[in-house]
Design a protein around this motif. Structure first.
Motif, PDB file in Angstrom:
ATOM      1  N   UNK A 117      -8.377  70.575  12.320  1.00  0.00           N
ATOM      2  CA  UNK A 117      -7.259  71.231  11.762  1.00  0.00           C
ATOM      3  C   UNK A 117      -7.525  72.726  11.338  1.00  0.00           C
ATOM      4  N   UNK A 118      -8.742  73.162  10.941  1.00  0.00           N
ATOM      5  CA  UNK A 118      -9.359  74.452  10.749  1.00  0.00           C
ATOM      6  C   UNK A 118      -9.274  75.255  12.304  1.00  0.00           C
ATOM      7  N   UNK A 119      -9.590  74.964  13.120  1.00  0.00           N
ATOM      8  CA  UNK A 119      -9.341  75.471  14.493  1.00  0.00           C
ATOM      9  C   UNK A 119      -7.918  75.647  14.895  1.00  0.00           C
ATOM     10  N   UNK A 120      -6.964  74.675  14.517  1.00  0.00           N
ATOM     11  CA  UNK A 120      -5.416  74.915  14.835  1.00  0.00           C
ATOM     12  C   UNK A 120      -4.981  76.072  13.848  1.00  0.00           C
ATOM     13  N   UNK A 121      -5.353  75.954  12.501  1.00  0.00           N
ATOM     14  CA  UNK A 121      -4.831  77.017  11.664  1.00  0.00           C
ATOM     15  C   UNK A 121      -5.200  78.520  12.196  1.00  0.00           C
ATOM     16  N   UNK A 122      -6.586  78.386  12.387  1.00  0.00           N
ATOM     17  CA  UNK A 122      -7.107  79.852  12.809  1.00  0.00           C
ATOM     18  C   UNK A 122      -6.329  80.193  14.043  1.00  0.00           C
ATOM     19  N   UNK A 123      -6.203  79.557  15.009  1.00  0.00           N
ATOM     20  CA  UNK A 123      -5.375  79.778  16.367  1.00  0.00           C
ATOM     21  C   UNK A 123      -3.942  80.273  16.074  1.00  0.00           C
ATOM     22  N   UNK A 124      -3.306  79.446  15.283  1.00  0.00           N
ATOM     23  CA  UNK A 124      -2.068  79.651  15.082  1.00  0.00           C
ATOM     24  C   UNK A 124      -1.579  80.842  14.073  1.00  0.00           C
ATOM     25  N   UNK A 125      -2.848  81.315  13.336  1.00  0.00           N
ATOM     26  CA  UNK A 125      -2.741  82.655  12.435  1.00  0.00           C
ATOM     27  C   UNK A 125      -2.861  83.698  13.373  1.00  0.00           C
ATOM     28  N   UNK A 126      -3.465  83.587  14.411  1.00  0.00           N
ATOM     29  CA  UNK A 126      -3.702  84.810  15.587  1.00  0.00           C
ATOM     30  C   UNK A 126      -2.646  85.033  16.689  1.00  0.00           C
ATOM     31  N   UNK A 127      -1.562  83.867  16.848  1.00  0.00           N
ATOM     32  CA  UNK A 127      -0.708  83.809  17.770  1.00  0.00           C
ATOM     33  C   UNK A 127       0.224  85.248  17.782  1.00  0.00           C
ATOM     34  N   UNK A 128       0.487  85.533  16.587  1.00  0.00           N
ATOM     35  CA  UNK A 128       1.460  86.596  16.409  1.00  0.00           C
ATOM     36  C   UNK A 128       0.547  87.874  16.708  1.00  0.00           C
ATOM     37  N   UNK A 129      -0.617  88.017  16.662  1.00  0.00           N
ATOM     38  CA  UNK A 129      -1.406  89.219  17.216  1.00  0.00           C
ATOM     39  C   UNK A 129      -1.675  89.106  18.575  1.00  0.00           C
ATOM     40  N   UNK A 130      -1.648  87.779  19.293  1.00  0.00           N
ATOM     41  CA  UNK A 130      -2.013  87.855  20.562  1.00  0.00           C
ATOM     42  C   UNK A 130      -0.770  88.227  21.455  1.00  0.00           C
ATOM     43  N   UNK A 131       0.376  87.729  20.872  1.00  0.00           N
ATOM     44  CA  UNK A 131       1.560  88.090  21.616  1.00  0.00           C
ATOM     45  C   UNK A 131       2.215  89.108  21.350  1.00  0.00           C
ATOM     46  N   UNK A 132       1.940  89.943  20.170  1.00  0.00           N
ATOM     47  CA  UNK A 132       2.463  91.073  19.601  1.00  0.00           C
ATOM     48  C   UNK A 132       3.648  90.676  18.666  1.00  0.00           C
ATOM     49  N   UNK A 133       3.823  89.591  18.248  1.00  0.00           N
ATOM     50  CA  UNK A 133       4.933  89.468  17.521  1.00  0.00           C
ATOM     51  C   UNK A 133       4.941  90.342  16.402  1.00  0.00           C
ATOM     52  N   UNK A 134       5.802  90.558  15.372  1.00  0.00           N
ATOM     53  CA  UNK A 134       5.924  91.217  14.242  1.00  0.00           C
ATOM     54  C   UNK A 134       5.194  90.100  13.176  1.00  0.00           C
ATOM     55  N   UNK A 135       4.669  90.677  12.023  1.00  0.00           N
ATOM     56  CA  UNK A 135       4.278  89.662  10.851  1.00  0.00           C
ATOM     57  C   UNK A 135       5.393  88.643  10.556  1.00  0.00           C
ATOM     58  N   UNK A 136       4.862  87.694  10.053  1.00  0.00           N
ATOM     59  CA  UNK A 136       5.788  86.526   9.405  1.00  0.00           C
ATOM     60  C   UNK A 136       7.006  86.130  10.422  1.00  0.00           C
ATOM     61  N   UNK A 137       6.577  85.762  11.497  1.00  0.00           N
ATOM     62  CA  UNK A 137       7.624  85.497  12.514  1.00  0.00           C
ATOM     63  C   UNK A 137       8.086  84.176  12.174  1.00  0.00           C
ATOM     64  N   UNK A 138       7.205  83.072  12.554  1.00  0.00           N
ATOM     65  CA  UNK A 138       7.575  81.961  12.293  1.00  0.00           C
ATOM     66  C   UNK A 138       6.812  80.941  11.557  1.00  0.00           C
ATOM     67  N   UNK A 139       7.059  80.016  10.372  1.00  0.00           N
ATOM     68  CA  UNK A 139       6.179  79.355   9.980  1.00  0.00           C
ATOM     69  C   UNK A 139       5.285  78.431  11.091  1.00  0.00           C
TER      70      UNK A 139
END
Length: 150
Positions: A117-139
């Protein structure tokens, strides 16, 4: 001497990154990475224990403190410091009461689930940076749901 130098070289950028991940100024990350090592060297009992900031703790700190203040404000920093202080008091209290044996009651599956679960939370929190999405895109849950349904 060499081990201390290697730890210092690794902890400085790691502490800076975790502070930014928590929404705190980078200098707080330096304190959070150096002071626990010094304290554990003086008070600790295990020779093989990792002490210092962690990505999941940084994300959890940001999640908690963002409920009460905006990141980058003195109030946000104060709440994060208070959270760290209360957590430290709680851990000292558990140590004084000799309640460390409670960790032995956690099954391997519980610990494995926590790590996954920790790995998934960390990975999901970094997806927006990886793809260049603006902050607070999708919960997170909506993102996972959308990803699975496509």
């Amino acid at each position: 001497m060499i081990a201390g130098l290697v730890v210092s070289i690794m902890m400085i950028p790691q502490g800076l990154a975790y502070a930014l991940l928590a929404g705190l100024p980078p200098e707080i990350g330096l304190y959070a990475s150096v002071l626990p090592i010094i304290a554990y060297a003086l008070l600790g009992s295990s020779r093989a224990l990792s002490v210092g900031p962690a990505a999941l703790l940084a994300i959890m700190t940001a999640s908690f403190t963002s409920q009460f203040a905006t990141a980058g404000t003195p109030e946000y920093n104060g709440i994060a410091i208070l959270l760290a202080f209360i957590s430290g008091i709680f851990l000292i209290l558990l140590g004084v009461l000799r309640l460390g044996f409670l960790a032995n009651l956690l099954s391997h599956l519980v610990i494995s689930g926590f790590v996954t679960g920790s790995a998934l939370i960390i990975a999901m929190s970094q997806v927006k940076h990886f793809f260049g999405f603006p902050h607070q895109v999708i919960p997170y849950l909506k993102f996972v749901s959308a990803f699975i349904n496509t």
